[in-house]
Design a protein around this motif. Structure first.
Motif, PDB file in Angstrom:
ATOM      1  N   ALA A  49      42.649  51.382  40.349  1.00  9.32           N
ATOM      2  CA  ALA A  49      41.575  50.389  40.373  1.00  9.32           C
ATOM      3  C   ALA A  49      41.714  49.471  41.581  1.00  9.32           C
ATOM      4  N   ALA A  50      42.950  49.136  41.959  1.00  7.53           N
ATOM      5  CA  ALA A  50      43.182  48.257  43.105  1.00  7.53           C
ATOM      6  C   ALA A  50      42.754  48.916  44.410  1.00  7.53           C
ATOM      7  N   VAL A  51      42.858  50.239  44.486  1.00  8.25           N
ATOM      8  CA  VAL A  51      42.374  50.946  45.679  1.00  8.25           C
ATOM      9  C   VAL A  51      40.882  50.664  45.871  1.00  8.25           C
ATOM     10  N   ARG A  52      40.124  50.737  44.778  1.00  4.39           N
ATOM     11  CA  ARG A  52      38.687  50.466  44.891  1.00  4.39           C
ATOM     12  C   ARG A  52      38.431  49.018  45.293  1.00  4.39           C
ATOM     13  N   VAL A  53      39.202  48.098  44.738  1.00  7.39           N
ATOM     14  CA  VAL A  53      39.041  46.688  45.088  1.00  7.39           C
ATOM     15  C   VAL A  53      39.181  46.487  46.594  1.00  7.39           C
ATOM     16  N   LEU A  54      40.208  47.104  47.179  1.00  8.61           N
ATOM     17  CA  LEU A  54      40.427  46.950  48.613  1.00  8.61           C
ATOM     18  C   LEU A  54      39.389  47.705  49.428  1.00  8.61           C
ATOM     19  N   ALA A  55      38.976  48.873  48.944  1.00  9.38           N
ATOM     20  CA  ALA A  55      37.978  49.660  49.675  1.00  9.38           C
ATOM     21  C   ALA A  55      36.640  48.936  49.751  1.00  9.38           C
ATOM     22  N   GLN A  56      36.320  48.154  48.725  1.00 21.04           N
ATOM     23  CA  GLN A  56      35.055  47.421  48.718  1.00 21.04           C
ATOM     24  C   GLN A  56      35.046  46.281  49.726  1.00 21.04           C
ATOM     25  N   GLY A  57      36.226  45.793  50.129  1.00 23.74           N
ATOM     26  CA  GLY A  57      36.316  44.753  51.144  1.00 23.74           C
ATOM     27  C   GLY A  57      35.928  43.386  50.620  1.00 23.74           C
ATOM     28  N   GLY A  58      35.890  42.429  51.545  1.00 27.17           N
ATOM     29  CA  GLY A  58      35.471  41.078  51.207  1.00 27.17           C
ATOM     30  C   GLY A  58      36.561  40.160  50.705  1.00 27.17           C
ATOM     31  N   LEU A  59      37.802  40.633  50.650  1.00 34.07           N
ATOM     32  CA  LEU A  59      38.904  39.793  50.168  1.00 34.07           C
ATOM     33  C   LEU A  59      39.559  39.061  51.334  1.00 34.07           C
ATOM     34  N   GLU A  60      39.959  37.823  51.104  1.00 33.34           N
ATOM     35  CA  GLU A  60      40.702  37.104  52.130  1.00 33.34           C
ATOM     36  C   GLU A  60      42.140  37.622  52.183  1.00 33.34           C
ATOM     37  N   ALA A  61      42.817  37.312  53.255  1.00 32.38           N
ATOM     38  CA  ALA A  61      44.204  37.746  53.441  1.00 32.38           C
ATOM     39  C   ALA A  61      45.119  36.866  52.590  1.00 32.38           C
ATOM     40  N   ALA A  62      45.273  37.251  51.339  1.00 30.77           N
ATOM     41  CA  ALA A  62      46.055  36.484  50.369  1.00 30.77           C
ATOM     42  C   ALA A  62      46.446  37.418  49.237  1.00 30.77           C
ATOM     43  N   MET A  63      47.158  36.886  48.227  1.00 28.98           N
ATOM     44  CA  MET A  63      47.528  37.664  47.051  1.00 28.98           C
ATOM     45  C   MET A  63      46.355  37.707  46.080  1.00 28.98           C
ATOM     46  N   HIS A  64      46.123  38.881  45.470  1.00 30.83           N
ATOM     47  CA  HIS A  64      45.013  39.067  44.541  1.00 30.83           C
ATOM     48  C   HIS A  64      45.476  39.899  43.353  1.00 30.83           C
ATOM     49  N   GLU A  65      44.653  39.928  42.299  1.00 30.19           N
ATOM     50  CA  GLU A  65      44.882  40.768  41.135  1.00 30.19           C
ATOM     51  C   GLU A  65      43.622  41.560  40.822  1.00 30.19           C
TER      52      GLU A  65
END
Length: 374
Positions: free
Chosen positions: A338-354
């Motif tokens: 699921a995290a692969v999809r989160v990153l593939a979708q983009g839009g996250l800042e350079a920080a820690m996420h869940e």
């Protein structure tokens, strides 16, 4: 794994992959324990991404699993030296995914030392990192500034069953090695260094087996938690080392320095839940100690007037018996997908996420569909 169980596992991961396949597949590199059940997970990663390289952790490779994975994907050697040298890390990334958007799937923060160089100099684009372990989570989180997003599953509720059962498997393996020498746990006071998720699980099972357990953690909050759960808590770590017949290191960091080993009780056994390079400063052992095999996976260190035993060369003791935690590991592996999809979708800042709570609920529901027998 029997054919029926393999078919169920393949069906589970096929459904997970369908649920979390990104609209545009990124490339990926995968650091993983290559244990017997792992090929199904690797194939799922290869469904939701273009899997360019599998990097098995060197102390946890099942040869059959490696052959199976190697028939479809490139399997490369993993060592910390490759990812502590920025030029070497970049060269490897370019050799596998030049010019492509890539997700890095990590276990234990292997990629953290050279992440800046890979993000800044790579001909493609590093979309982010997925980290699986608490030790790795800390390695990324402690950086002053991250060069890309990091999605951590280390503190997910879906990982709690795995963490608990890993602790149980550590006790199982330690007891098996003791029994192999004609010894037992009972009558051998235990010291658990670290009272996080793994350390607390280890302490609870040892206590249930009738072992007197003392706990030490550098965090006073965790020491208070241990005391509230009925464990003896050492005021002085160094003094506690002198009385323990079994020392289990579950800190995820340096637990025993070189100068600590001579303070161990004669005949004490030492085991870790991560690896010697993280937990034990064996290189700092004072001069005069010699070592030899005392039994399978048990090394005796001795000098004049003192000796102690080390399980599995200081590597994670539970991997001697497969480190199995049953199907609960598949919850966390699905969250990694699921995290692969989160990153593939983009839009996250350079920080820690869940991963989102909604995605976790979906994973749990799918897992229950396949693994809740009642």
């Amino acid at each position: 794994m029997e054919a029926r169980e393999r078919a169920r596992l393949d069906a589970y991961f096929s459904r997970i992959a369908r649920e979390f396949t990104p609209s545009a597949l990124p490339s990926s590199l995968l650091v993983t324990h290559l244990l017997p059940e792992r090929p199904a997970f690797v194939r799922a990663v290869g469904t939701v991404s273009h899997l360019r390289g599998v990097l098995p952790k060197p102390k946890s490779i099942d040869t059959t699993a490696k052959r199976e994975v190697g028939r479809t994907f490139a399997v490369d050697e993993l060592n910390r030296e490759r990812f502590t040298d920025p030029d070497a890390a970049l060269a490897y990334l370019e050799s596998r995914a030049a010019g492509e958007p890539v997700v890095l799937l990590d276990v234990g923060g292997y990629l953290a030392p050279t992440l800046n160089a890979m993000c800044e100099r790579f001909s493609g684009m590093v979309l982010g990192v997925v980290e699986d372990t608490e030790n790795g989570h800390k390695r990324y989180a402690e950086r002053a500034k991250l060069p890309c997003p990091v999605v951590s599953v280390a503190r997910s509720p879906l990982k709690e069953p795995e963490d608990f059962l890993v602790g149980q498997s550590v006790v199982f393996s330690a007891e098996a090695l003791l029994r192999g020498r004609g010894d037992i746990l009972h009558g051998r006071p235990a010291l658990v260094l670290g009272f996080g998720k793994l350390g607390s699980s280890i302490a609870r099972l040892l206590h249930a087996k009738g072992v007197h357990v003392t706990v030490y953690d550098i965090d006073p909050v965790r020491r208070a938690q241990a005391l509230s759960q009925g464990f003896s808590v050492a005021r002085d770590r160094d003094r506690a080392l002198k009385y323990a017949g079994l020392v289990l290191c579950a800190t995820g960091a340096l637990a025993l320095r070189g100068e600590d080993f001579p303070e161990l009780k004669n005949g004490a056994y030492v085991a870790t839940v991560t690896s010697s390079e993280d937990e034990l400063e064996l290189s700092g052992l004072p001069d005069g100690y010699t070592r030899h095999g005392a039994a399978d996976h048990v090394t005796r260190y001795e000098t004049t007037g003192h000796y102690f035993y080390l399980f599995n060369g200081g590597e994670a003791v539970n991997f001697l018996h497969g480190a199995s935690v049953g199907p609960f590991i598949f919850l966390v592996q699905a969250e990694i997908i699921a995290a692969v999809r989160v990153l593939a979708q983009g839009g996250l800042e350079a920080a820690m996420h869940e991963v989102s709570a909604a995605d976790r609920r979906g994973i749990a529901a799918t897992w229950l569909h396949y693994y809740n027998e009642r």
